[in-house]
Write a protein that holds these residues in place. Structure first.
Motif, PDB file in Angstrom:
ATOM      1  N   GLU A  42       0.796  -1.233   0.000  1.00  0.00           N
ATOM      2  CA  GLU A  42       0.000   0.000   0.000  1.00  0.00           C
ATOM      3  C   GLU A  42       0.823   1.275   0.000  1.00  0.00           C
ATOM      4  O   GLU A  42       0.325   2.337  -0.415  1.00  0.00           O
ATOM      5  CB  GLU A  42      -0.934   0.021   1.227  1.00  0.00           C
ATOM      6  CG  GLU A  42      -1.990  -1.063   1.255  1.00  0.00           C
ATOM      7  CD  GLU A  42      -1.538  -2.328   1.978  1.00  0.00           C
ATOM      8  OE1 GLU A  42      -2.423  -3.094   2.394  1.00  0.00           O
ATOM      9  OE2 GLU A  42      -0.317  -2.544   2.117  1.00  0.00           O
ATOM     10  N   GLU A  43       2.067   1.198   0.451  1.00  0.00           N
ATOM     11  CA  GLU A  43       2.895   2.402   0.573  1.00  0.00           C
ATOM     12  C   GLU A  43       3.792   2.637  -0.633  1.00  0.00           C
ATOM     13  O   GLU A  43       4.636   3.533  -0.617  1.00  0.00           O
ATOM     14  CB  GLU A  43       3.747   2.316   1.846  1.00  0.00           C
ATOM     15  CG  GLU A  43       2.939   2.275   3.132  1.00  0.00           C
ATOM     16  CD  GLU A  43       2.090   3.509   3.336  1.00  0.00           C
ATOM     17  OE1 GLU A  43       2.565   4.622   3.001  1.00  0.00           O
ATOM     18  OE2 GLU A  43       0.947   3.378   3.817  1.00  0.00           O
ATOM     19  N   GLY A  44       3.627   1.855  -1.672  1.00  0.00           N
ATOM     20  CA  GLY A  44       4.474   2.019  -2.850  1.00  0.00           C
ATOM     21  C   GLY A  44       4.271   3.353  -3.544  1.00  0.00           C
ATOM     22  O   GLY A  44       3.169   3.922  -3.544  1.00  0.00           O
ATOM     23  N   GLN A  53      -3.571   9.110  -7.538  1.00  0.00           N
ATOM     24  CA  GLN A  53      -4.521   9.295  -6.441  1.00  0.00           C
ATOM     25  C   GLN A  53      -4.924   7.983  -5.768  1.00  0.00           C
ATOM     26  O   GLN A  53      -5.684   7.991  -4.798  1.00  0.00           O
ATOM     27  CB  GLN A  53      -5.762  10.029  -6.947  1.00  0.00           C
ATOM     28  CG  GLN A  53      -5.487  11.474  -7.356  1.00  0.00           C
ATOM     29  CD  GLN A  53      -4.851  12.281  -6.236  1.00  0.00           C
ATOM     30  OE1 GLN A  53      -5.416  12.384  -5.146  1.00  0.00           O
ATOM     31  NE2 GLN A  53      -3.670  12.838  -6.486  1.00  0.00           N
ATOM     32  N   LEU A  54      -4.408   6.863  -6.269  1.00  0.00           N
ATOM     33  CA  LEU A  54      -4.617   5.590  -5.579  1.00  0.00           C
ATOM     34  C   LEU A  54      -3.787   5.496  -4.304  1.00  0.00           C
ATOM     35  O   LEU A  54      -4.052   4.643  -3.451  1.00  0.00           O
ATOM     36  CB  LEU A  54      -4.233   4.417  -6.490  1.00  0.00           C
ATOM     37  CG  LEU A  54      -5.120   4.124  -7.696  1.00  0.00           C
ATOM     38  CD1 LEU A  54      -4.470   3.047  -8.561  1.00  0.00           C
ATOM     39  CD2 LEU A  54      -6.502   3.682  -7.252  1.00  0.00           C
ATOM     40  N   GLY A  55      -2.782   6.348  -4.164  1.00  0.00           N
ATOM     41  CA  GLY A  55      -1.801   6.225  -3.093  1.00  0.00           C
ATOM     42  C   GLY A  55      -2.361   6.395  -1.705  1.00  0.00           C
ATOM     43  O   GLY A  55      -3.477   6.903  -1.494  1.00  0.00           O
ATOM     44  N   SER A  56      -1.561   5.976  -0.726  1.00  0.00           N
ATOM     45  CA  SER A  56      -1.974   6.049   0.679  1.00  0.00           C
ATOM     46  C   SER A  56      -2.211   7.479   1.126  1.00  0.00           C
ATOM     47  O   SER A  56      -2.948   7.721   2.084  1.00  0.00           O
ATOM     48  CB  SER A  56      -0.908   5.393   1.569  1.00  0.00           C
ATOM     49  OG  SER A  56       0.349   6.039   1.409  1.00  0.00           O
ATOM     50  N   TRP A  57      -1.624   8.438   0.418  1.00  0.00           N
ATOM     51  CA  TRP A  57      -1.778   9.854   0.742  1.00  0.00           C
ATOM     52  C   TRP A  57      -3.091  10.431   0.194  1.00  0.00           C
ATOM     53  O   TRP A  57      -3.431  11.567   0.478  1.00  0.00           O
ATOM     54  CB  TRP A  57      -0.604  10.640   0.147  1.00  0.00           C
ATOM     55  CG  TRP A  57      -0.440  10.396  -1.331  1.00  0.00           C
ATOM     56  CD1 TRP A  57      -1.019  11.080  -2.361  1.00  0.00           C
ATOM     57  CD2 TRP A  57       0.332   9.360  -1.917  1.00  0.00           C
ATOM     58  NE1 TRP A  57      -0.663  10.533  -3.566  1.00  0.00           N
ATOM     59  CE2 TRP A  57       0.174   9.471  -3.332  1.00  0.00           C
ATOM     60  CE3 TRP A  57       1.145   8.346  -1.414  1.00  0.00           C
ATOM     61  CZ2 TRP A  57       0.805   8.606  -4.224  1.00  0.00           C
ATOM     62  CZ3 TRP A  57       1.768   7.484  -2.315  1.00  0.00           C
ATOM     63  CH2 TRP A  57       1.598   7.625  -3.694  1.00  0.00           C
ATOM     64  N   ALA A  58      -3.828   9.612  -0.599  1.00  0.00           N
ATOM     65  CA  ALA A  58      -5.063  10.096  -1.224  1.00  0.00           C
ATOM     66  C   ALA A  58      -6.176   9.075  -0.971  1.00  0.00           C
ATOM     67  O   ALA A  58      -6.653   8.939   0.151  1.00  0.00           O
ATOM     68  CB  ALA A  58      -4.845  10.339  -2.713  1.00  0.00           C
ATOM     69  N   ALA A  59      -6.590   8.332  -2.007  1.00  0.00           N
ATOM     70  CA  ALA A  59      -7.697   7.385  -1.857  1.00  0.00           C
ATOM     71  C   ALA A  59      -7.323   6.136  -1.069  1.00  0.00           C
ATOM     72  O   ALA A  59      -8.191   5.415  -0.585  1.00  0.00           O
ATOM     73  CB  ALA A  59      -8.223   6.979  -3.233  1.00  0.00           C
ATOM     74  N   ASP A  60      -6.029   5.855  -0.964  1.00  0.00           N
ATOM     75  CA  ASP A  60      -5.539   4.667  -0.265  1.00  0.00           C
ATOM     76  C   ASP A  60      -6.136   3.390  -0.857  1.00  0.00           C
ATOM     77  O   ASP A  60      -6.584   2.506  -0.130  1.00  0.00           O
ATOM     78  CB  ASP A  60      -5.829   4.755   1.239  1.00  0.00           C
ATOM     79  CG  ASP A  60      -4.958   3.786   2.046  1.00  0.00           C
ATOM     80  OD1 ASP A  60      -3.962   3.256   1.499  1.00  0.00           O
ATOM     81  OD2 ASP A  60      -5.279   3.531   3.228  1.00  0.00           O
ATOM     82  N   GLN A  61      -6.124   3.296  -2.165  1.00  0.00           N
ATOM     83  CA  GLN A  61      -6.640   2.118  -2.866  1.00  0.00           C
ATOM     84  C   GLN A  61      -5.544   1.375  -3.630  1.00  0.00           C
ATOM     85  O   GLN A  61      -5.837   0.465  -4.406  1.00  0.00           O
ATOM     86  CB  GLN A  61      -7.736   2.540  -3.850  1.00  0.00           C
ATOM     87  CG  GLN A  61      -8.954   3.153  -3.194  1.00  0.00           C
ATOM     88  CD  GLN A  61      -9.664   2.153  -2.291  1.00  0.00           C
ATOM     89  OE1 GLN A  61      -9.987   1.052  -2.702  1.00  0.00           O
ATOM     90  NE2 GLN A  61      -9.889   2.550  -1.046  1.00  0.00           N
ATOM     91  N   LEU A  62      -4.297   1.753  -3.412  1.00  0.00           N
ATOM     92  CA  LEU A  62      -3.210   1.150  -4.177  1.00  0.00           C
ATOM     93  C   LEU A  62      -3.088  -0.339  -3.903  1.00  0.00           C
ATOM     94  O   LEU A  62      -2.789  -1.117  -4.809  1.00  0.00           O
ATOM     95  CB  LEU A  62      -1.886   1.857  -3.863  1.00  0.00           C
ATOM     96  CG  LEU A  62      -0.651   1.319  -4.596  1.00  0.00           C
ATOM     97  CD1 LEU A  62      -0.822   1.413  -6.112  1.00  0.00           C
ATOM     98  CD2 LEU A  62       0.607   2.079  -4.157  1.00  0.00           C
ATOM     99  N   GLY A  63      -3.315  -0.760  -2.661  1.00  0.00           N
ATOM    100  CA  GLY A  63      -3.158  -2.169  -2.329  1.00  0.00           C
ATOM    101  C   GLY A  63      -4.046  -3.068  -3.168  1.00  0.00           C
ATOM    102  O   GLY A  63      -3.597  -4.081  -3.702  1.00  0.00           O
TER     103      GLY A  63
END
Length: 251
Positions: A42-44, A53-63
Motif C-alpha cells: 500500500e505504501e508504494g 490518487q490511488l496512493g496512501s496519501w489520497a484514496a488509499d486504494q493502491l493495495g
C-alpha cells in the motif's frame, strides 16, 4: 513425485523482480510453485501520473490495485498457487523505518511475529514444499517488511518436516558462490526472460520496462539479469549448483 517450491515475498512485484525467472522455470518443468505475499504494498510510490490518487496519501486504494497487478504477473509466470499471509489485507505495507506507515495498527513489521509465523506455517503445512526461498536477514536492502518476511520464514520452516532446504535471495543478483562462502545456486533464466518481462510489465504502477532494462520509481535503469542467484541458509548442500532441488531424494 512432484517437486514443491514455496517463495515468501513482502510486497507485490518483489517476486517478479528477484525470483520471476526461477518461478517460471520451475512451473514450466512441472514443479508446484507457491507464492506467499505478506502485504499489498500500500505504501508504494506510483509511476503513472493518472493513477497517483490511488496512493496512501489520497484514496488509499493502491493495495487492491496492486493485488490485480500481482494476479496478472503470476499468470505470466505460470504460477497458480498464491496466498496473502493471513488473508488479503491482514497485514499492511510498513513503509521504511521511521515513516508514519510504520505505526499503522496492521503494519506487517510491527505485528506479532508469532502470529505471522503461525500463519505462514499453516500455508507451508498445506503445500508441503521441499524448498523455500526468501530474503536474507538484511531483507536485501533493509526494508522492515523484507526483514520480517525473513524472520517468519525461518521460524515457520523449522516447524514443518517437509522443508528440506531454505535459500536466501542473493542481494543485488549476488556474487558467484565461492568455496569459502555459503553454498549457492545459480538459476539460468534465459529461456524464461519473456515470462519475467511480462510479469515485470504487469506491475505497471511500480516498474517501467524497456528490455533489457527496467526501472523502479526512482528512474534508475537496472539490467534484467539472465540468472537469479541464491545462497543456502538451511538444509543439506545441493548436489547441483544449478538446481534448488539438486541432490534431494524423492519417494
Amino acid at each position: 513425485m512432484t517437486r514443491r517450491l514455496l517463495l515468501v515475498h513482502a510486497h507485490p512485484d518483489d517476486e517478479s523482480i528477484t525470483t520471476g525467472g526461477t518461478m517460471a522455470a520451475y512451473a514450466a518443468s512441472g514443479a508446484e510453485v507457491t507464492l506467499v505475499t505478506c502485504t499489498l504494498g500500500e505504501e508504494g510510490e506510483i509511476i503513472p501520473r493518472g493513477l497517483d490518487q490511488l496512493g496512501s496519501w489520497a484514496a488509499d486504494q493502491l493495495g487492491g490495485y496492486r493485488a490485480g497487478e500481482l494476479a496478472l504477473a503470476l499468470r505470466s509466470l505460470g504460477v497458480t498457487f498464491h496466498y496473502f499471509l493471513g488473508g488479503i489485507g491482514r497485514w499492511r505495507d510498513s513503509g521504511m523505518a521511521g515513516t508514519p506507515a510504520a505505526g499503522h495498527p496492521r503494519a506487517f513489521a510491527g505485528g506479532s511475529l508469532a502470529e505471522q509465523a503461525a500463519q505462514l506455517a499453516e500455508i507451508v503445512e498445506q503445500r508441503r514444499p521441499e524448498v523455500i526461498v526468501t530474503y536474507d536477514s538484511s531483507g536485501g536492502y533493509g526494508h522492515p517488511d523484507h526483514i520480517r518476511a525473513h524472520e517468519i520464514t525461518m521460524a515457520a520452516a523449522r516447524t514443518v518436516a517437509s522443508v528440506r532446504r531454505v535459500f536466501h535471495i542473493a542481494s543485488g543478483g549476488g556474487a558467484v558462490p565461492t568455496p569459502d562462502g555459503p553454498a549457492g545456486t545459480v538459476i539460468d533464466i534465459r529461456a524464461q526472460l519473456p515470462a519475467k518481462i511480462a510479469a515485470l510489465r504487469a506491475h505497471a504502477t511500480q516498474i517501467t520496462v524497456n528490455p533489457p532494462m527496467f526501472a523502479l520509481s526512482n528512474g534508475v535503469p537496472q539490467r534484467i539479469a539472465e540468472t537469479e542467484r541464491y545462497f543456502l541458509a538451511h538444509g543439506p548442500v545441493a548436489g547441483s549448483e544449478t538446481d534448488l532441488f539438486g541432490g534431494l531424494e524423492f519417494d
